[in-house]
Design a protein around this motif. Structure first.
Motif, PDB file in Angstrom:
ATOM      1  N   ILE A  99      55.811  15.283  -4.929  1.00 54.80           N
ATOM      2  CA  ILE A  99      57.091  14.671  -4.565  1.00 54.80           C
ATOM      3  C   ILE A  99      57.157  13.236  -5.068  1.00 54.80           C
ATOM      4  N   ALA A 100      56.046  12.511  -4.970  1.00 58.14           N
ATOM      5  CA  ALA A 100      56.030  11.118  -5.432  1.00 58.14           C
ATOM      6  C   ALA A 100      56.245  11.036  -6.942  1.00 58.14           C
ATOM      7  N   ARG A 101      55.676  11.970  -7.687  1.00 66.77           N
ATOM      8  CA  ARG A 101      55.872  11.975  -9.132  1.00 66.77           C
ATOM      9  C   ARG A 101      57.346  12.212  -9.472  1.00 66.77           C
ATOM     10  N   SER A 102      57.981  13.150  -8.750  1.00 63.53           N
ATOM     11  CA  SER A 102      59.390  13.418  -8.987  1.00 63.53           C
ATOM     12  C   SER A 102      60.252  12.221  -8.601  1.00 63.53           C
ATOM     13  N   ALA A 103      59.845  11.492  -7.579  1.00 67.47           N
ATOM     14  CA  ALA A 103      60.606  10.312  -7.150  1.00 67.47           C
ATOM     15  C   ALA A 103      60.686   9.276  -8.264  1.00 67.47           C
ATOM     16  N   GLY A 104      59.675   9.235  -9.125  1.00 67.26           N
ATOM     17  CA  GLY A 104      59.646   8.264 -10.209  1.00 67.26           C
ATOM     18  C   GLY A 104      60.704   8.489 -11.274  1.00 67.26           C
ATOM     19  N   TYR A 105      61.364   9.646 -11.244  1.00 69.76           N
ATOM     20  CA  TYR A 105      62.409   9.926 -12.224  1.00 69.76           C
ATOM     21  C   TYR A 105      63.748   9.298 -11.843  1.00 69.76           C
ATOM     22  N   TYR A 106      63.857   8.769 -10.630  1.00 68.24           N
ATOM     23  CA  TYR A 106      65.149   8.308 -10.129  1.00 68.24           C
ATOM     24  C   TYR A 106      65.126   6.802  -9.872  1.00 68.24           C
ATOM     25  N   PRO A 107      66.282   6.149 -10.054  1.00 67.24           N
ATOM     26  CA  PRO A 107      66.325   4.696  -9.865  1.00 67.24           C
ATOM     27  C   PRO A 107      66.242   4.271  -8.413  1.00 67.24           C
ATOM     28  N   ALA A 108      66.726   5.093  -7.494  1.00 69.19           N
ATOM     29  CA  ALA A 108      66.722   4.723  -6.076  1.00 69.19           C
ATOM     30  C   ALA A 108      66.390   5.946  -5.231  1.00 69.19           C
ATOM     31  N   PRO A 109      65.150   6.436  -5.324  1.00 68.82           N
ATOM     32  CA  PRO A 109      64.787   7.660  -4.592  1.00 68.82           C
ATOM     33  C   PRO A 109      64.665   7.407  -3.092  1.00 68.82           C
ATOM     34  N   ARG A 110      64.681   8.496  -2.339  1.00 70.63           N
ATOM     35  CA  ARG A 110      64.418   8.412  -0.908  1.00 70.63           C
ATOM     36  C   ARG A 110      62.936   8.188  -0.689  1.00 70.63           C
ATOM     37  N   ASP A 111      62.589   7.738   0.497  1.00 74.20           N
ATOM     38  CA  ASP A 111      61.192   7.524   0.846  1.00 74.20           C
ATOM     39  C   ASP A 111      60.447   8.864   0.828  1.00 74.20           C
ATOM     40  N   VAL A 112      59.307   8.898   0.165  1.00 73.14           N
ATOM     41  CA  VAL A 112      58.568  10.149  -0.020  1.00 73.14           C
ATOM     42  C   VAL A 112      58.163  10.753   1.328  1.00 73.14           C
ATOM     43  N   ASP A 113      57.604   9.947   2.200  1.00 74.00           N
ATOM     44  CA  ASP A 113      57.144  10.481   3.492  1.00 74.00           C
ATOM     45  C   ASP A 113      58.313  10.930   4.368  1.00 74.00           C
ATOM     46  N   GLU A 114      59.435  10.236   4.249  1.00 67.44           N
ATOM     47  CA  GLU A 114      60.636  10.648   4.987  1.00 67.44           C
ATOM     48  C   GLU A 114      61.093  12.027   4.531  1.00 67.44           C
ATOM     49  N   VAL A 115      61.066  12.285   3.228  1.00 68.82           N
ATOM     50  CA  VAL A 115      61.479  13.584   2.696  1.00 68.82           C
ATOM     51  C   VAL A 115      60.492  14.671   3.121  1.00 68.82           C
ATOM     52  N   ILE A 116      59.221  14.353   3.109  1.00 63.77           N
ATOM     53  CA  ILE A 116      58.214  15.329   3.541  1.00 63.77           C
ATOM     54  C   ILE A 116      58.480  15.769   4.975  1.00 63.77           C
ATOM     55  N   GLU A 117      58.805  14.828   5.837  1.00 65.35           N
ATOM     56  CA  GLU A 117      59.099  15.175   7.229  1.00 65.35           C
ATOM     57  C   GLU A 117      60.415  15.937   7.330  1.00 65.35           C
ATOM     58  N   LEU A 118      61.400  15.536   6.533  1.00 66.51           N
ATOM     59  CA  LEU A 118      62.707  16.185   6.573  1.00 66.51           C
ATOM     60  C   LEU A 118      62.610  17.676   6.284  1.00 66.51           C
ATOM     61  N   VAL A 119      61.773  18.069   5.318  1.00 63.01           N
ATOM     62  CA  VAL A 119      61.670  19.486   4.939  1.00 63.01           C
ATOM     63  C   VAL A 119      60.566  20.222   5.697  1.00 63.01           C
ATOM     64  N   GLY A 120      59.921  19.541   6.641  1.00 66.65           N
ATOM     65  CA  GLY A 120      58.938  20.208   7.486  1.00 66.65           C
ATOM     66  C   GLY A 120      57.593  20.458   6.844  1.00 66.65           C
ATOM     67  N   LEU A 121      57.162  19.551   5.960  1.00 69.22           N
ATOM     68  CA  LEU A 121      55.860  19.710   5.303  1.00 69.22           C
ATOM     69  C   LEU A 121      54.869  18.632   5.733  1.00 69.22           C
ATOM     70  N   GLY A 122      55.109  18.001   6.875  1.00 69.69           N
ATOM     71  CA  GLY A 122      54.239  16.916   7.317  1.00 69.69           C
ATOM     72  C   GLY A 122      52.779  17.313   7.415  1.00 69.69           C
ATOM     73  N   GLU A 123      52.513  18.510   7.898  1.00 69.33           N
ATOM     74  CA  GLU A 123      51.132  18.949   8.066  1.00 69.33           C
ATOM     75  C   GLU A 123      50.510  19.425   6.758  1.00 69.33           C
ATOM     76  N   LYS A 124      51.325  19.540   5.708  1.00 67.84           N
ATOM     77  CA  LYS A 124      50.835  20.034   4.422  1.00 67.84           C
ATOM     78  C   LYS A 124      50.910  18.969   3.330  1.00 67.84           C
ATOM     79  N   ARG A 125      51.097  17.710   3.718  1.00 65.72           N
ATOM     80  CA  ARG A 125      51.290  16.685   2.690  1.00 65.72           C
ATOM     81  C   ARG A 125      50.093  16.545   1.761  1.00 65.72           C
ATOM     82  N   ASP A 126      48.889  16.850   2.236  1.00 64.78           N
ATOM     83  CA  ASP A 126      47.691  16.723   1.409  1.00 64.78           C
ATOM     84  C   ASP A 126      47.201  18.055   0.860  1.00 64.78           C
ATOM     85  N   ALA A 127      47.945  19.126   1.121  1.00 64.24           N
ATOM     86  CA  ALA A 127      47.555  20.446   0.612  1.00 64.24           C
ATOM     87  C   ALA A 127      47.961  20.582  -0.848  1.00 64.24           C
ATOM     88  N   LYS A 128      47.208  21.392  -1.594  1.00 62.05           N
ATOM     89  CA  LYS A 128      47.571  21.673  -2.979  1.00 62.05           C
ATOM     90  C   LYS A 128      48.701  22.709  -3.007  1.00 62.05           C
TER      91      LYS A 128
END
Length: 320
Positions: A99-128
């Motif tokens: 997600i962080a790599r994709s954020a780099g494509y945009y001039p004003a991306p949303r906060d990476v951790d905020e998006v992770i929580e929004l889509v319900g992947l908080g417990e999987k943020r470090d999973a491959k």
């Protein structure tokens, strides 16, 4: 300014007119479901709106810009999100890295951790990525679609393969995006999904818009005849009923009426006077699926010209 304007849109492939002069408008902050059988023109329409395919005629505006104008593509790329059916990320990257790599494509991306929580992947943020379940990968795909903080989001079959619990979780995410001001254009084959999410529905068939309206009113749902059904009381002949049944057999009675209130009043009054119970009593108006099938028939259509895989490859080139 409307988020989307389609007016007289046409697209032909040799002797097949995939889109035959359709028109509809999507207002900002709406969730609009684009429905139709295979070959109805949905994919072609979406590709034109996304800037992946040229049109033959008609006017198209996306956030007030023409997606067919090459000079507008960078501007639109920074403001429009896409969530297609197939995930296209490196399987050995971790969720947060992806997600962080994709954020780099945009001039004003949303906060990476905020998006992770929004889509319900908080417990999987470090999973491959390769270790995620199918539903979790779909949530990651949604995260990649919204990380750029899009004003408009295209969602293509967002819950295909989800179990019921995961589907409803995804619905909450989509509603949250709408509440944050994102306009959403959704394609789905699940009528309950369209019913639950859409503010407006546009039904395509054979390249034309055959109906447009809210989930409650489209195709005349709000004015259609009501179906009342109940178990046939023991020992009651059809002529003893206080209403004329539309259909009756040994076990059940079905009525189709314009005045459901009046019919129910007569039925329940009759049953109380006789001391009879109306078991398994149901009152139904046509479902969205009933209306959809009546509008589109059994048309399976022909495969549309562009496959989902080709759209995914174009998306990857666009992001690069």
């Amino acid at each position: 300014m409307s988020a989307l304007v389609v007016d007289g849109l046409r697209k032909r492939y040799r002797d097949h007119e995939a889109v035959a002069g359709i028109g509809f408008t999507v207002e900002q902050g709406e969730i609009v479901a684009l429905l139709g059988p295979n070959g109805a023109g949905k994919t072609t329409t979406l590709e034109i709106l996304e800037g992946f395919r040229s049109r033959d005629a008609g006017r198209v505006e996306v956030l007030g810009r023409d997606p067919g104008d090459r000079a507008e593509r960078r501007w639109l790329r920074e403001r429009v999100g896409l969530v297609l059916q197939d995930i296209a990320v490196e399987p050995h990257l971790r969720v947060r890295e992806t997600i962080a790599r994709s954020a780099g494509y945009y001039p004003a991306p949303r906060d990476v951790d905020e998006v992770i929580e929004l889509v319900g992947l908080g417990e999987k943020r470090d999973a491959k990525v390769k270790d995620l379940s199918g539903g979790q990968k779909r949530r990651l795909d949604l995260a990649l679609g919204v990380i750029g903080d899009p004003k408009l989001l295209f969602l293509d079959e967002p819950t295909t393969g989800f179990d019921p619990t995961a589907r409803r979780g995804a619905w909450e995410v989509v509603r949250s995006l709408r509440d944050l001001g994102t306009t959403v254009v959704l394609t789905t084959h699940y009528m309950d999904e369209a019913q639950a999410l859409a503010d407006q529905i546009v039904v395509l068939n054979a390249g034309r818009v055959v109906a447009q309206g809210t989930p409650e009113t489209i195709g005349g749902r709000d004015t259609a005849r009501t179906r009342i059904r109940f178990a046939r009381p023991d020992g009651v002949a059809p002529e003893e009923l206080p209403v004329v049944p539309t259909e009756i057999d040994e076990t059940s009675v079905t009525l189709e009426v314009d005045d459901a209130t009046g019919a129910l009043h007569r039925l329940t009054g009759w049953a109380l006077e006789r001391g009879t119970s109306l078991h398994r009593l149901t009152v139904e108006q046509p479902t969205l699926e009933d209306v959809y099938l009546s509008l589109t028939g059994d048309a399976a259509g022909r495969p549309e010209a562009a496959s989902t895989q080709r759209r995914q490859r174009r998306r990857n080139r666009r992001a690069a």
